[in-house]
Design an enzyme around this catalytic site. Structure first.
Site, PDB file in Angstrom:
ATOM      1  N   CYS A 117      -9.287  -2.605 -11.370  1.00 47.01           N
ATOM      2  CA  CYS A 117      -8.358  -3.712 -11.085  1.00 47.01           C
ATOM      3  C   CYS A 117      -9.079  -5.035 -10.826  1.00 47.01           C
ATOM      4  CB  CYS A 117      -7.472  -3.365  -9.901  1.00 47.01           C
ATOM      5  SG  CYS A 117      -6.600  -1.810 -10.095  1.00 47.01           S
ATOM      6  N   HIS A 257      -4.307  -9.660  -6.506  1.00 46.13           N
ATOM      7  CA  HIS A 257      -4.038  -8.431  -7.258  1.00 46.13           C
ATOM      8  C   HIS A 257      -2.744  -7.822  -6.718  1.00 46.13           C
ATOM      9  CE1 HIS A 257      -4.312  -4.666  -9.186  1.00 46.13           C
ATOM     10  NE2 HIS A 257      -4.721  -3.980  -8.133  1.00 46.13           N
ATOM     11  N   ASN A 287       1.778  -2.342 -10.405  1.00 47.40           N
ATOM     12  CA  ASN A 287       0.342  -2.616 -10.448  1.00 47.40           C
ATOM     13  C   ASN A 287      -0.147  -2.472 -11.887  1.00 47.40           C
ATOM     14  OD1 ASN A 287      -2.437  -2.517 -10.306  1.00 47.40           O
ATOM     15  ND2 ASN A 287      -2.516  -1.128  -8.557  1.00 47.40           N
TER      16      ASN A 287
HETATM   17  O1  UT7 Z   1      -5.175  -1.220  -7.636  1.00 53.30           O
HETATM   18  C1  UT7 Z   1      -5.620  -0.245  -6.758  1.00 53.30           C
HETATM   19  C2  UT7 Z   1      -4.739   0.928  -6.882  1.00 53.30           C
HETATM   20  N1  UT7 Z   1      -4.276   1.567  -5.723  1.00 53.30           N
HETATM   21  C3  UT7 Z   1      -3.690   1.016  -4.648  1.00 53.30           C
HETATM   22  O2  UT7 Z   1      -3.648  -0.144  -4.458  1.00 53.30           O
HETATM   23  C4  UT7 Z   1      -3.054   1.961  -3.680  1.00 53.30           C
HETATM   24  C5  UT7 Z   1      -3.226   1.560  -2.251  1.00 53.30           C
HETATM   25  N2  UT7 Z   1      -2.428   2.412  -1.428  1.00 53.30           N
HETATM   26  C6  UT7 Z   1      -1.094   2.231  -1.263  1.00 53.30           C
HETATM   27  O3  UT7 Z   1      -0.519   1.298  -1.793  1.00 53.30           O
HETATM   28  C7  UT7 Z   1      -0.361   3.169  -0.342  1.00 53.30           C
HETATM   29  O4  UT7 Z   1      -1.303   3.991   0.309  1.00 53.30           O
HETATM   30  C8  UT7 Z   1       0.679   4.063  -1.079  1.00 53.30           C
HETATM   31  C9  UT7 Z   1       1.830   3.202  -1.543  1.00 53.30           C
HETATM   32  C10 UT7 Z   1       0.021   4.747  -2.272  1.00 53.30           C
HETATM   33  C11 UT7 Z   1       1.210   5.120  -0.133  1.00 53.30           C
HETATM   34  O5  UT7 Z   1       1.735   4.510   1.012  1.00 53.30           O
HETATM   35  P1  UT7 Z   1       1.327   5.049   2.449  1.00 53.30           P
HETATM   36  O6  UT7 Z   1       2.115   4.271   3.412  1.00 53.30           O
HETATM   37  O7  UT7 Z   1      -0.171   4.963   2.543  1.00 53.30           O
HETATM   38  O8  UT7 Z   1       1.828   6.528   2.403  1.00 53.30           O
HETATM   39  P2  UT7 Z   1       0.989   7.881   2.556  1.00 53.30           P
HETATM   40  O9  UT7 Z   1       0.057   8.062   1.398  1.00 53.30           O
HETATM   41  O10 UT7 Z   1       0.415   7.921   3.926  1.00 53.30           O
HETATM   42  O11 UT7 Z   1       2.152   8.945   2.427  1.00 53.30           O
HETATM   43  C12 UT7 Z   1       3.210   8.997   3.328  1.00 53.30           C
HETATM   44  C13 UT7 Z   1       4.163  10.080   2.867  1.00 53.30           C
HETATM   45  C14 UT7 Z   1       3.501  11.389   2.439  1.00 53.30           C
HETATM   46  O12 UT7 Z   1       4.301  12.437   2.917  1.00 53.30           O
HETATM   47  P3  UT7 Z   1       3.843  13.318   4.190  1.00 53.30           P
HETATM   48  O13 UT7 Z   1       2.548  13.930   3.775  1.00 53.30           O
HETATM   49  O14 UT7 Z   1       3.708  12.336   5.307  1.00 53.30           O
HETATM   50  O15 UT7 Z   1       4.968  14.274   4.329  1.00 53.30           O
HETATM   51  C15 UT7 Z   1       3.569  11.349   0.939  1.00 53.30           C
HETATM   52  O16 UT7 Z   1       3.648  12.625   0.378  1.00 53.30           O
HETATM   53  O17 UT7 Z   1       4.892   9.614   1.733  1.00 53.30           O
HETATM   54  C16 UT7 Z   1       4.875  10.621   0.723  1.00 53.30           C
HETATM   55  N3  UT7 Z   1       4.974   9.996  -0.572  1.00 53.30           N
HETATM   56  C17 UT7 Z   1       6.152   9.721  -1.173  1.00 53.30           C
HETATM   57  N4  UT7 Z   1       7.421   9.909  -0.776  1.00 53.30           N
HETATM   58  C18 UT7 Z   1       8.394   9.507  -1.608  1.00 53.30           C
HETATM   59  C19 UT7 Z   1       3.973   9.592  -1.383  1.00 53.30           C
HETATM   60  N5  UT7 Z   1       4.473   9.055  -2.498  1.00 53.30           N
HETATM   61  C20 UT7 Z   1       5.818   9.122  -2.395  1.00 53.30           C
HETATM   62  C21 UT7 Z   1       6.887   8.717  -3.217  1.00 53.30           C
HETATM   63  N6  UT7 Z   1       8.146   8.926  -2.781  1.00 53.30           N
HETATM   64  N7  UT7 Z   1       6.678   8.141  -4.409  1.00 53.30           N
END
Ligand code: UT7
Length: 332
Positions: A117, A257, A287
């Site tokens: 990215c 970004h 993204n």
């Molecule tokens: O360009 C670089 C590319 N990557 C990024 O920029 C990603 C950077 N990270 C993020 O943007 C965030 O970490 C995410 C959007 C990917 C995730 O948000 P988060 O607030 O960090 O959530 P998390 O990973 O801590 O997950 C929280 C919960 C999990 O459930 P449990 O384990 O707490 O029961 C996930 O399984 O949310 C769940 N989850 C979802 N639920 C519904 C993860 N993806 C989804 C989804 N829908 N699509």
């Protein structure tokens, strides 16, 4: 930049976005997710998805042509074409060579750049070096991705985040004091496993087994990348400003970004910027990796949100881990 080197600026921008839109509602029917979760956790509402026959070079070519039209540049004037992408048409030859042939820009050197990215910002810095040193006059930098083809559409952790698109800019010498005032690039290879596509290279060549194990899709430890991103977006911005000799208060516009609205707003807060000073389009495109900054820049220019003399800060992060930032004084 310092010394007798020439000032280099962006003299034309262009973008290309596939027509097909996938909304959060569409994704609700594909994986266990909700519009509410995606909107509140990321800020994304919809994303563009390329048709099966569209490759990265197709979008890159269109974006490049549009940037050249805006700049009033003919293909034979290009000295270098640089395509930043994580989704090249194929392992080799480079997507940049395919674009060069499409443009008919046979005087141009051409190569691809892989910094995920952060790729567009790496490209901007490379292009600036070639022109400021007097080696080249005209460089086309393109960030282009068709991420939909490497996303696992059954993995809710990643499939809701990404979109396809391309953005391009033409770099040329500009009036002293205008253009790119500074850039800052960085990497931390200790984070390689946080965001990767494991197979298809020399470590794990494509085989029936790698396909069966789903190793040709994006894998991400989202929470770890998130923490890194929040820290580095602020730090990289401040370092680029320091190198440009500008204070935070002198920034007119931030073009970050577009990965996550919460990451962008954390960076804006650290820089003391109001939401009006920040370009956000991830609600419509998700993204787009290396394409996200140039597409946002193109929109900002088209909407008249960047004025002559504005101090514009670009900042991004990505797999590698990598990061980059640049400060521009807009204008010719
Ligand atoms: O360009 C670089 C590319 N990557 C990024 O920029 C990603 C950077 N990270 C993020 O943007 C965030 O970490 C995410 C959007 C990917 C995730 O948000 P988060 O607030 O960090 O959530 P998390 O990973 O801590 O997950 C929280 C919960 C999990 O459930 P449990 O384990 O707490 O029961 C996930 O399984 O949310 C769940 N989850 C979802 N639920 C519904 C993860 N993806 C989804 C989804 N829908 N699509």
């Amino acid at each position: 930049m310092a010394g007798s080197r020439r000032s280099v600026g962006i003299v034309g921008v262009g973008s290309a976005l596939p027509e097909k839109v996938i909304t959060n509602g569409d994704l609700e029917k594909m994986v266990d997710t909700s519009n509410q979760w995606i909107t509140t956790r990321t800020g994304i509402k919809e994303r563009r998805i390329a048709s099966p026959e569209t490759a990265t070079s197709d979008l890159a070519l269109t974006a490049g042509r549009r940037a050249m039209e805006r700049a009033g540049i003919e293909p034979e004037e290009l000295d270098l074409i640089l395509v930043a992408t994580t989704t090249p048409d194929m392992a080799f030859p480079s997507t940049a060579c395919i674009v060069q042939a499409g443009l008919g820009a046979y005087n141009a050197a051409a190569f691809d750049l892989e910094a995920a990215c952060s790729g567009f910002l790496y490209g901007l810095a490379i292009g600036e070096q070639f022109i400021s040193s007097g080696v080249y006059e005209t460089v086309l930098i393109i960030g282009a991705e068709v991420l939909s083809k490497i996303v696992n559409w059954s993995d809710r952790n990643t499939c809701v985040l990404f979109g396809d698109g391309a953005g391009a800019c033409v770099l040329r010498p500009v009036t002293a004091g205008k253009g790119i005032l500074s850039h800052y690039l960085g990497a931390d290879g200790r984070g390689v496993k946080l965001l990767q596509l494991p197979a298809g290279g020399s470590r794990l060549p494509a085989s029936a087994a790698t396909v069966e194990q789903g190793l040709h899709y994006i894998e991400m430890q989202g929470a770890e990348v998130f923490k890194f991103a929040v820290r580095i977006m602020g730090e990289a911005s401040l370092e680029a400003l320091r190198r440009a000799g500008l204070a935070r208060e002198e920034v007119d516009l931030l073009v970050p970004h577009q990965a996550n609205h919460r990451i962008i707003m954390a960076a804006a807060k650290r820089l003391g910027l109001t939401p009006e000073q920040v370009i956000v389009n991830l609600d419509r495109y998700g993204n787009m990796s290396a394409a996200s900054i140039p597409v946002a820049l193109e929109e900002a220019v088209s909407e008249g949100r960047i004025r002559d003399g504005d101090n514009v800060l670009l900042v991004g992060f990505g797999a590698g881990l990598t990061w980059g930032a640049a400060v521009l004084k807009w204008g010719l």
